[in-house]
Structures are given as C-alpha cells and as structure tokens.
Scaffold this motif. Structure first.
Motif, PDB file in Angstrom:
ATOM      1  N   VAL A  83       1.346  -1.237   0.171  1.00 53.45           N
ATOM      2  CA  VAL A  83      -0.161  -0.062   0.282  1.00 53.45           C
ATOM      3  C   VAL A  83       0.673   1.466  -0.224  1.00 53.45           C
ATOM      4  CG1 VAL A  83      -1.978   0.968   1.499  1.00 53.45           C
ATOM      5  CG2 VAL A  83      -1.432  -1.664   1.177  1.00 53.45           C
ATOM      6  N   GLY A  84       1.658   1.237   0.612  1.00 48.67           N
ATOM      7  CA  GLY A  84       2.516   2.081   1.294  1.00 48.67           C
ATOM      8  C   GLY A  84       3.554   2.479  -0.431  1.00 48.67           C
ATOM      9  N   GLY A  85       4.328   1.214  -1.090  1.00 47.88           N
ATOM     10  CA  GLY A  85       4.757   1.485  -1.731  1.00 47.88           C
ATOM     11  C   GLY A  85       3.719   2.334  -3.452  1.00 47.88           C
ATOM     12  N   LEU A  86       2.452   1.998  -3.463  1.00 54.50           N
ATOM     13  CA  LEU A  86       1.973   2.227  -4.369  1.00 54.50           C
ATOM     14  C   LEU A  86       1.526   3.831  -4.631  1.00 54.50           C
ATOM     15  CD1 LEU A  86       0.257  -1.429  -5.352  1.00 54.50           C
ATOM     16  CD2 LEU A  86       1.676  -0.467  -6.574  1.00 54.50           C
ATOM     17  N   THR A  87       1.088   4.387  -3.407  1.00 52.77           N
ATOM     18  CA  THR A  87       0.629   5.316  -2.986  1.00 52.77           C
ATOM     19  C   THR A  87       1.157   6.192  -3.258  1.00 52.77           C
ATOM     20  OG1 THR A  87       0.934   4.865  -0.670  1.00 52.77           O
ATOM     21  CG2 THR A  87      -1.048   5.052  -1.471  1.00 52.77           C
ATOM     22  N   GLY A  88       2.758   5.896  -2.910  1.00 53.61           N
ATOM     23  CA  GLY A  88       4.563   6.369  -2.998  1.00 53.61           C
ATOM     24  C   GLY A  88       4.675   6.566  -4.446  1.00 53.61           C
ATOM     25  N   MET A  89       4.392   5.527  -5.564  1.00 55.10           N
ATOM     26  CA  MET A  89       3.641   6.156  -6.861  1.00 55.10           C
ATOM     27  C   MET A  89       3.366   6.987  -7.294  1.00 55.10           C
ATOM     28  SD  MET A  89       6.751   3.737  -8.067  1.00 55.10           S
ATOM     29  CE  MET A  89       8.115   3.289  -7.103  1.00 55.10           C
ATOM     30  N   MET A  90       2.587   6.503  -6.814  1.00 48.79           N
ATOM     31  CA  MET A  90       1.678   8.260  -7.203  1.00 48.79           C
ATOM     32  C   MET A  90       1.611   8.724  -6.587  1.00 48.79           C
ATOM     33  SD  MET A  90      -1.951   5.592  -5.484  1.00 48.79           S
ATOM     34  CE  MET A  90      -3.219   6.992  -5.780  1.00 48.79           C
ATOM     35  N   ASN A  91       2.152   9.444  -5.703  1.00 46.62           N
ATOM     36  CA  ASN A  91       2.480  10.848  -5.056  1.00 46.62           C
ATOM     37  C   ASN A  91       4.217  11.008  -6.187  1.00 46.62           C
ATOM     38  OD1 ASN A  91       1.447  10.966  -3.071  1.00 46.62           O
ATOM     39  ND2 ASN A  91       2.945  10.079  -1.929  1.00 46.62           N
ATOM     40  N   ALA A  92       4.392   9.981  -6.625  1.00 44.24           N
ATOM     41  CA  ALA A  92       5.887  10.117  -7.856  1.00 44.24           C
ATOM     42  C   ALA A  92       5.835  10.635  -9.524  1.00 44.24           C
ATOM     43  CB  ALA A  92       6.687   9.040  -7.545  1.00 44.24           C
ATOM     44  N   PHE A  93       4.126  10.563  -9.465  1.00 47.05           N
ATOM     45  CA  PHE A  93       3.690  10.950 -10.682  1.00 47.05           C
ATOM     46  C   PHE A  93       3.546  13.191 -10.099  1.00 47.05           C
ATOM     47  CE2 PHE A  93       2.199   7.192 -11.972  1.00 47.05           C
ATOM     48  CZ  PHE A  93       3.265   7.141 -13.031  1.00 47.05           C
ATOM     49  N   THR A  94       4.392  13.464 -10.500  1.00 48.52           N
ATOM     50  CA  THR A  94       4.244  14.959 -10.428  1.00 48.52           C
ATOM     51  C   THR A  94       2.862  15.559 -10.698  1.00 48.52           C
ATOM     52  OG1 THR A  94       6.687  15.392 -10.940  1.00 48.52           O
ATOM     53  CG2 THR A  94       5.717  17.453 -10.597  1.00 48.52           C
ATOM     54  N   THR A  95       2.571  15.534 -11.767  1.00 47.45           N
ATOM     55  CA  THR A  95       0.809  15.906 -12.011  1.00 47.45           C
ATOM     56  C   THR A  95      -0.332  15.262 -10.831  1.00 47.45           C
ATOM     57  OG1 THR A  95       1.033  13.857 -13.374  1.00 47.45           O
ATOM     58  CG2 THR A  95       1.489  15.936 -14.569  1.00 47.45           C
ATOM     59  N   ASN A  96       0.044  14.129 -10.279  1.00 49.81           N
ATOM     60  CA  ASN A  96      -0.752  13.541  -9.281  1.00 49.81           C
ATOM     61  C   ASN A  96       0.201  14.155  -8.198  1.00 49.81           C
ATOM     62  OD1 ASN A  96      -1.717  11.793 -10.228  1.00 49.81           O
ATOM     63  ND2 ASN A  96      -0.302   9.799  -9.322  1.00 49.81           N
ATOM     64  N   ASP A  97       1.128  14.552  -8.018  1.00 52.82           N
ATOM     65  CA  ASP A  97       2.006  14.872  -6.646  1.00 52.82           C
ATOM     66  C   ASP A  97       1.816  16.763  -6.340  1.00 52.82           C
ATOM     67  OD1 ASP A  97       3.459  15.068  -4.053  1.00 52.82           O
ATOM     68  OD2 ASP A  97       4.615  16.859  -4.859  1.00 52.82           O
ATOM     69  N   TYR A  98       0.534  17.611  -7.838  1.00 54.41           N
ATOM     70  CA  TYR A  98       0.644  18.752  -7.789  1.00 54.41           C
ATOM     71  C   TYR A  98      -0.616  18.558  -6.946  1.00 54.41           C
ATOM     72  CZ  TYR A  98       4.359  22.121  -9.272  1.00 54.41           C
ATOM     73  OH  TYR A  98       4.842  22.224  -9.490  1.00 54.41           O
ATOM     74  N   MET A  99      -1.493  17.870  -6.968  1.00 51.37           N
ATOM     75  CA  MET A  99      -2.835  17.281  -6.358  1.00 51.37           C
ATOM     76  C   MET A  99      -2.822  16.973  -5.130  1.00 51.37           C
ATOM     77  SD  MET A  99      -5.808  17.788  -8.901  1.00 51.37           S
ATOM     78  CE  MET A  99      -5.832  18.206 -10.335  1.00 51.37           C
ATOM     79  N   VAL A 100      -2.165  15.933  -4.206  1.00 54.13           N
ATOM     80  CA  VAL A 100      -2.338  15.471  -3.055  1.00 54.13           C
ATOM     81  C   VAL A 100      -1.324  16.241  -2.034  1.00 54.13           C
ATOM     82  CG1 VAL A 100      -3.313  13.511  -4.212  1.00 54.13           C
ATOM     83  CG2 VAL A 100      -1.043  13.443  -3.588  1.00 54.13           C
ATOM     84  N   HIS A 101      -0.341  16.398  -2.405  1.00 52.48           N
ATOM     85  CA  HIS A 101       1.185  17.229  -2.045  1.00 52.48           C
ATOM     86  C   HIS A 101       0.218  17.950  -0.756  1.00 52.48           C
ATOM     87  CE1 HIS A 101       4.603  18.745  -0.566  1.00 52.48           C
ATOM     88  NE2 HIS A 101       3.987  19.891  -1.017  1.00 52.48           N
ATOM     89  N   ASN A 102       0.379  18.339   0.222  1.00 54.65           N
ATOM     90  CA  ASN A 102      -0.170  19.034   1.712  1.00 54.65           C
ATOM     91  C   ASN A 102      -0.949  17.953   2.097  1.00 54.65           C
ATOM     92  OD1 ASN A 102       1.400  20.257   3.648  1.00 54.65           O
ATOM     93  ND2 ASN A 102       1.405  21.744   2.289  1.00 54.65           N
ATOM     94  N   SER A 103      -1.347  16.944   1.493  1.00 56.28           N
ATOM     95  CA  SER A 103      -2.820  16.388   1.988  1.00 56.28           C
ATOM     96  C   SER A 103      -2.653  15.446   2.655  1.00 56.28           C
ATOM     97  CB  SER A 103      -3.712  16.383   0.900  1.00 56.28           C
ATOM     98  OG  SER A 103      -3.233  15.071   0.093  1.00 56.28           O
ATOM     99  N   VAL A 104      -4.090  14.616   3.236  1.00 56.84           N
ATOM    100  CA  VAL A 104      -3.490  13.598   4.020  1.00 56.84           C
ATOM    101  C   VAL A 104      -3.130  12.598   3.528  1.00 56.84           C
ATOM    102  CG1 VAL A 104      -4.492  14.831   6.137  1.00 56.84           C
ATOM    103  CG2 VAL A 104      -6.437  13.181   4.816  1.00 56.84           C
TER     104      VAL A 104
END
Ligand code: HEM
Ligand SMILES: [Cu+2]
Lengths: 692, 129
Positions: free
Chosen positions: A412-433
C-alpha cells in the motif's frame, strides 16, 4: 554579534522565567503529574529492590553493545508512547473541531487545543516518531544484532557506541523537557521555512527542536561510523562478504546512508542556528538569503533518512521469513544488490518532497523518474520474499505474522508512493492527508518489522520467549486499528483535506474523522494487550526458556551462542563455513559440539564518561535554547576537558583468562533445541541449501 | 577485538603526521583569512571573486587531503582514498542536481529587477521609482 531578542533576559537564567512554566495549562499539568508519579514509583521501586548499584554498574556505564542496544530500544519505546499520545490528542482535536458550530473548550475557539498548541503537537509527533522512536529502535536492534551476526566480541568502537547512545538520550530528554519548560516548535517536523526563522518564531520552541535534532543527528552519524567499521573490520574468520547475514547487509547499506547524509542535516541545522543566533541570512526571505536552500538541504538528508529506517526493517523481514518458511532466503545476491541499490537511488530523489516549489518541468520529471526507480529494487525484494515462502513449510508464529503483515504495508505504501511520484498527481495531493497516510503506511511497515524483530530475537537477548496468545491479540487489534484509522485518512486525502488542521471547516468530513477516532481507541486497547503480553511472558519466563536456537529453524550465526548471550558473545570466535552457518552446522551434526580449548578474551572496560558527555551535551543544548551563556560555556568546556582527559586513560580494556571462560561456559545449561528429523534431514527441512 | 593498541605513537596516522598537521593548520588559516579579506574588501568583481575563492577552497581541500588525511595509495592509507573516491559521485549528485534545480527556479520565482538580486533593496527608495 548575537541577535538581539525582545523580552526579558537575565545573565543567570537567560530567557527562562517562571512564566515559561506552563502551570496553568491543565493538560500539561496532568502530564507532569503523571510523569512525576511514574518517576517517583520507579525511583522508589529501584531503591526498594536495591538496584541502584546494578543499574549504574551494569547499564548506565556499560559499553556492551547488547546493553547499549537494549537502552536504545527502551528510549525508543518511551518516545513511541509519547508520540502515540500526541497522535491521540490530534485525532481528538480534529474530531471535535469540525464545522463552524463545533464547541470550544479551554480558551480554544474550536475543540480543546488552541492552534498554537496543536501546531506544537504535530511538530513534536513527527520529530519524535522519526528521530526518537523509529531511529533509536532500529539503531538499538542493529547494535545488538550486527556484532552477533558477524561473530564479533563487540562493536569496533565500544566507547563511541556509548557516546552515541547518550547523545541520542540527551536529544530525547531535550524534547521531553520542552513539555514542562517553555514550549516546542510549531513549524512542522521538517521545519517549515521561513516559519522557523527568528522573526516568525521568536520563542524557544524552534531552538528546542533544532538542538534536539542536532544532538540526535550527531549521535546517529557516530553510530553509523561505528557500525560500518564493525562490519568491515570485525567479521569472524570465514565470514566472507558472500556469507554475510542478510540483516548485516541491510545494516551496512543503511549506515552508508546515515554516514553520507546525516552530516548534511547537521550543516543545514547549523546554518539555521547561525540565522537564529548570529543573525546571518542563509534562509531568510531577503538580504541574499534563500528559503529554498533550506528545503533542499533538509530533504537531501530527509529522503535518504526514510531509507535509513526502512532498510534495517527489510533486513529483519529477510531474516524472519526464511526461518518460518523453513527454507533458505531466495535470491541472496539479488537481496544484497537491492539493498545497496535502494541506498544508491535514495540519494537522487529528494526533490519529490517539493515538486510544487516551481522547479522547471525537466527537473521535476527527472526526480519523478528517479523516485519511481526505487520501485525496482523494492520489487526485487518483495518477489524474493514471496519466492522464499513459495512451497515453504510456513509457520505463522508471532514474528512471522508481523513480518508478513509488513509486506501488505509495503504494497500500500509503495503504490501510494508511486502515485505521489507522478508530478502531476503530486500537485493534487501534496500537503494533503493522502501524503500523511502514504508515509504512515511506510512507517507502519517499519513498526511491524520492529515488532516482528523484537518477538524474534527477544529469546536470544533475554533467554525466554515472549508469550504468543496475548501477543496475537495485540497483533490483530493493532492491525484493526491501523485499518480503521488509515482507510478513512486515504479517503479524506482524496476528498481534499489538507494536513495539519487545528480546525476542520467541512462538517461533511466529520463521520470519517469520527471513524479515525474509533481506530485510535482500538490502538489504545491493543496497547493493553501488549502490556499483558510482556507481563505474562515475564511471569512465566521459567517455562518459556529458549535454547540456542529459539525457533528451531533459524539459520544465522547469532543462534549459535547461548540465550541469553553472555557478555563476551561467543566463548570461542566461531569459524564460518557457509552463508547460513547455523543451518550448515545442524545439517552436518556439529551444532552442539563444544570447543575443546578456550582462549583469553580481550574486552573493553566500562566507563561513565559517555554518560557524562551526554548529560553535558544536554546542558549545552539547554543553555543554548534559553540563551544562558554561562551554562553553555561551562558545559562546552567540560565536554572538551573530558574528551582530553579520557584520551590519556590507558586502562580501557581487560582480558578474561581462558580458565574463567571455561568455568563460566560449563556453568551454563542450555535448554536443548528440538530438531525433528524429516525425510532423513536433521532440522526437518532442507536445512542447508545455499540461496537458489 | 582483533587489533588494539593504547600507544598513540603506534598508529600509522600518527607516525605519518610529522609536522604536517601544524603546517596544514597554518596554511588552512591563511587561506581562510585570505578569502575573507578578498570578500570583505570586494577586491574583484563578483564573478572574479567567486572564481578566486573557489580556487582558494580547492587549494584548501587539497592541503587537507594531503597533509591531514594522508590520502595516498599505500597499504595503510588506501582506504581513506577509496572513501574519497566513493564520495565524489555523491558530491556530483547533490551539488549538481541542486544547482540544476536552482538554475531554473530563479528564473521562475525571482521575477524582480536585477538590482534587487545583486544587493538588498534600500527601503527608502519609493516603489516604481
Ligand atoms: C516506493 C517507495 C516510495 C515512493 C515512491 C515515495 C514517494 C513519496 C513522495 C513523492 C512523497 C512526497 C509527497 C508530497 O509531499 O507531496 C513522499 C512523502 C513521504 N514519504 Fe515516501 N515514498 C516511498 C517510500 C517511502 C518510505 C520507505 C518512507 C519511510 C520509511 C517514506 C516516508 C515518507 C515521508 C515521511 C514523507 C512525507 C514527509 C513530510 O512531508 O512530512 N516514503 N513519498
Ligand atoms: Cu522521499
């Protein structure tokens, strides 16, 4: 030269005054009463049992790597409890302070914590959990295990080892002191820039945070040097690199990270100290300063640090799974290369913590790709563990339960980490819970590995196994608590909830926040069963005594000495013949052979100087925090003097004569380790078969 | 413990030292003083200054490597040299990637007249003047 600070200051007490003691805050007074009562009970108990001499002689002044490891683990557990209480408070606040109509108590507009107090709590939670819980727990485990796994008598530098311990203890004590004297930082565990600069945080909180961080950083760097030197130089004869136990490989890669990155942290914090004390402009917004420089320096350490804590966890999982699959580890070489690979890649990914800082797209893309590349060695490891279990004779005893559950968190942690690793995704979820939930999956993986490791190696260190019935209830409740807290947290992250909210504006989020509180209550309940497990194990320790090999299918060198391990580790330094030495000896029927001849053993002598150095560094940092210059100067000079005096001490070691070793060895009665024979193979398994 | 000695004179590092430590200390102080003087006195234009103090820093690093760390390929010292060589990629990664990032970052985030970047804005000058 010093920055002028508004407000009272006296030469004797610096900035400290009675008003800095939070005697009017009921929560802190309650905490203080609890802590004081606990201290009185402990001191009373120790006095009543007449243990002071033992504690001083056998523990506080010890340079024995096992005892130092145990003390590290104790610090880690105490701080884990403290960090957990912070979490309980944050969950309670967010569930109470939801929506404009939520009630406020104790001077707070909503909930029961003012934003100023809430900010300190999440800062303390993060700082404590990463630096004063996870790191000491893992360093403690490495301290105990690495010398045993490579057949050494102690660490390469036993004295330095004690210094590292007491520096970490001083840092932890500083964080705790901030509860009752002054306050703690409110700028987040990683220091939100420029909030932690003097104009925005003129109080002592950031100073507490900064010096505690600094002490632990220095302690961990020294510890890293020590473990590396131990692994490189102290291996028993025959222990070639290809035969090094996998946990030791993991420790080696982890400490390569710590040695190369903790100094960056020390420098980053030292520059901040210059800003706050001497008025330089490294991280200020104007006057040639650069805010981003801080983020950059901090995360150059920060990301490798997360791998510094996860690699030993991977190492423990890699030891536990083969034992309870009754098979050698699959793909030893792949595992080793993956550990080193993770350590290598970890230096090149730090920018993913500030993708949104406006670096150019090419830079973001580069770091996005390197971040995803971490998945490759991690994937190699997961498959190796899976293939180790494949067609193994699986036994789900407690250590195995913790270790195999850890793999789910990795997923779970690795896959969500991969999601954060996409810059485009990270612009959405950065600083979120969502990000918070991601790294908690990772950190829980570590916690699971630690619980697995503690259950697994406990009999080696203490001589008796931990009870399993309460232990399993604890496991399941803890797991349920995790699910009930973090599934809603991921959901809230997708719904857009930002992190670090003292007040939650949307009443629609209330149900999910309430569910998280239920999860925290389950966690609390689980802790009761942990205590029960420890109590019952201790009460029934006579029945649960363990032999050399507590699990009967263990494989590595540490299972060849007595349980509990004598202070000299091995009566005779073992000769290593195979990668899984214990399994090799069992298969060749030589696991119970006693040495014919003993030799003198050369051991380091106990010393109280590391303890004094720790106490003095606490004084030094405390003086700096409150700007009591005399205290800083006295402690600084005393540290210098002690180091010089100690360097003239010639009486730092002693020799145990062979005759004494023989006498002690004959007195030890090992419980025999049962070894069923199946299909003509002792150990009931293909006990010895080098990694496929 | 495989090898130990209480006698500091028996350590190869100490035997190798000779007067080297003192020389390194004095040279290091001199180089630092020189660069401090150059910066405080603005003896060159900014670019020239950066080049000059970088060169001095390189000399200082070299002096330390040779006189303090004794980085040679002899049997006792080769591990120090190996450690340095292993450190070079890290140096390139961290410093290199950082400068790459800042290079783009300044253009994106520091949209202000060049005068502000070069020296602190004087508060008395009215905006837009
Ligand atoms: C496959 C592996 C991993 C990937 C791809 C990954 C990716 C990321 C990314 C992109 C972020 C930044 C998100 C943001 O702030 O917007 C992040 C945050 C974080 N990760 Fe991971 N990560 C991985 C493994 C780990 C591990 C192993 C740990 C810890 C043991 C960890 C701990 C953290 C922490 C503590 C943060 C947040 C720090 C903070 O903002 O306070 N991650 N991760
Ligand atoms: Cu990261």
């Amino acid at each position: 030269m010093l920055v002028h600070i508004d407000g009272p200051w006296s030469p004797l007490l610096g900035r400290l005054a009675l008003s800095e003691i939070p005697y009017n805050n009921p929560i802190l007074v309650g905490t203080f009463v609890f802590a004081a009562l606990l201290a009185v009970i402990l001191v009373g108990l120790v006095t009543y049992l007449g243990l002071w001499r033992t504690i001083w002689r056998d523990w506080l002044t010890s340079v024995d790597h096992k005892k130092i490891g145990i003390m590290y683990i104790l610090i880690g557990l105490v701080m884990l409890f403290r960090g957990f209480m912070d979490a309980v408070m944050m969950r309670a606040q967010q569930a109470m302070a939801d929506g404009p109509h939520s009630a406020g108590y104790m001077d707070s507009p909503h909930g029961y914590l003012t934003p100023y107090h809430f900010d300190q709590i999440y800062t303390a939670h993060g700082t404590i959990m990463i630096l004063f819980a996870a790191t000491p727990l893992l360093v403690g485990i490495m301290n105990i295990l690495v010398p045993l796994q490579i057949g050494a008598r102690d660490m390469a530098y036993p004295y330095l080892n004690a210094v590292s311990l007491w520096l970490t203890a001083a840092g932890a004590a500083l964080v705790m002191a901030s509860l009752f004297i002054g306050d703690f930082a409110h700028a987040g565990w990683f220091g939100i820039v420029p909030v932690m600069e003097l104009p925005y945080s003129p109080g002592v909180g950031v100073d507490y945070w900064m010096w505690a961080f600094q002490l632990s950083s220095i302690g961990t760097t020294l510890g890293g040097i020590n473990l590396l030197a131990t692994i490189v130089k102290m291996r028993a004869p025959g222990m070639t690199w290809g035969r090094l136990p996998i946990f030791t490989w993991a420790s080696l890669s982890a400490n390569l990270i710590s040695l190369s990155t903790f100094p960056v942290l020390s420098v980053a914090l030292a520059l901040l100290a210059l800003d706050r004390y001497l008025g330089t402009h490294f991280y200020t917004a104007g006057l040639g300063g650069n805010l981003m420089l801080y983020n950059d320096l901090f995360w150059i350490w920060g990301h490798p640090e997360v791998y510094f804590v996860i690699l030993p966890a991977f190492g423990m999982i890699s030891e536990i799974i083969p034992t309870f699959s009754e098979k050698p580890l699959f793909g030893y070489l792949g595992m080793v290369l993956a550990s080193l690979g993770i350590a290598g890649v970890s230096w090149g990914v730090w920018l993913h913590h500030f993708f949104t800082m406006a670096a150019s797209p090419a830079v973001n893309a580069f770091f996005s790709i390197t971040t995803m590349a971490v998945g490759i060695p991690t994937g190699v490891k997961v498959f190796n563990w899976a293939f180790t279990m494949f067609r193994g004779r699986l036994r789900f005893e407690l250590p195995m339960m913790w270790a195999s559950a850890a793999l789910f968190y990795l997923l779970v942690g690795g896959l969500t980490g991969m999601m954060n690793a996409f810059t485009t995704n990270d612009y959405m979820v950065h600083n979120s819970v969502f990000v918070v939930a991601h790294f908690h999956m990772m950190l829980l993986l570590i916690v699971y590995a630690i619980f697995g490791g503690v259950n697994y190696w406990f009999p080696k260190v203490f001589g008796f196994r931990l009870e399993q019935r309460f232990g399993k209830i604890f496991f399941w409740l803890f797991t349920a608590g995790t699910a009930v807290v973090f599934i809603p947290m991921f959901t809230l992250g997708f719904m857009g909830m930002t992190r670090r909210l003292a007040y939650v504006a949307f009443p629609q989020w209330r149900p999910l926040l309430d569910i998280e509180v239920v999860g925290i209550v389950i966690y609390l309940l689980s802790a009761v069963f942990l205590v029960a497990q420890l109590y019952v194990s201790f009460r029934d320790r006579a029945q649960n005594r363990a032999g050399l090999d507590a699990w009967e299918t263990s494989r590595s060198l540490e299972w060849m000495t007595h349980s509990p391990v004598p202070f000299y580790n091995f009566a005779v330094t073992p000769e290593v013949h195979a990668r899984d030495e214990r399994a090799w000896r069992v298969e060749h029927g030589v696991d119970t052979v006693r040495p014919e001849r003993y030799e003198d053993i050369h051991m380091p002598r106990n010393t109280a100087i590391p303890l004094w150095l720790g106490a003095l560094s606490f004084g030094l940092a405390f003086g700096l925090v409150w700007r009591m210059w005399w205290l800083t100067e006295v402690c600084g000079l005393a540290i210098f003097a002690l180091i010089v005096i100690r360097s003239f001490d010639r009486d730092t070691d002693y020799t145990i004569p062979a005759a004494d070793i023989e006498r002690m060895e004959r007195a030890i009665r090992d419980v025999p380790s049962g070894r069923p024979v199946v299909a003509g193979v002792r150990g009931a398994v293909p006990a010895f078969r080098q990694g496929v | 413990m495989t090898h130990t000695t209480d006698n500091a004179w028996e350590h190869p590092e100490v035997q190798l030292a000779g007067g080297g430590y003192i020389v390194a200390f004095v040279v290091g102080l001199a180089l630092m003083g020189l660069s401090l003087w150059m910066v405080r006195g603005h003896v060159f234009a900014p670019t020239g200054l950066a080049v000059a103090i970088s060169a001095l820093a390189a000399v200082a690093a070299f002096v330390q490597c040779v006189l303090l760390l004794h980085m040679t390929v002899s049997r006792t010292q080769v591990w120090q040299t190996v450690a340095l060589v292993l450190f070079i990629p890290l140096f390139v990664i961290t410093i290199g990637l950082t400068s790459w990032m800042f290079h783009g970052l300044y253009r994106r985030t520091m949209m202000m007249p060049a005068t502000h970047v070069a020296r602190p804005a004087t508060p008395t000058r009215p905006r837009g003047a």
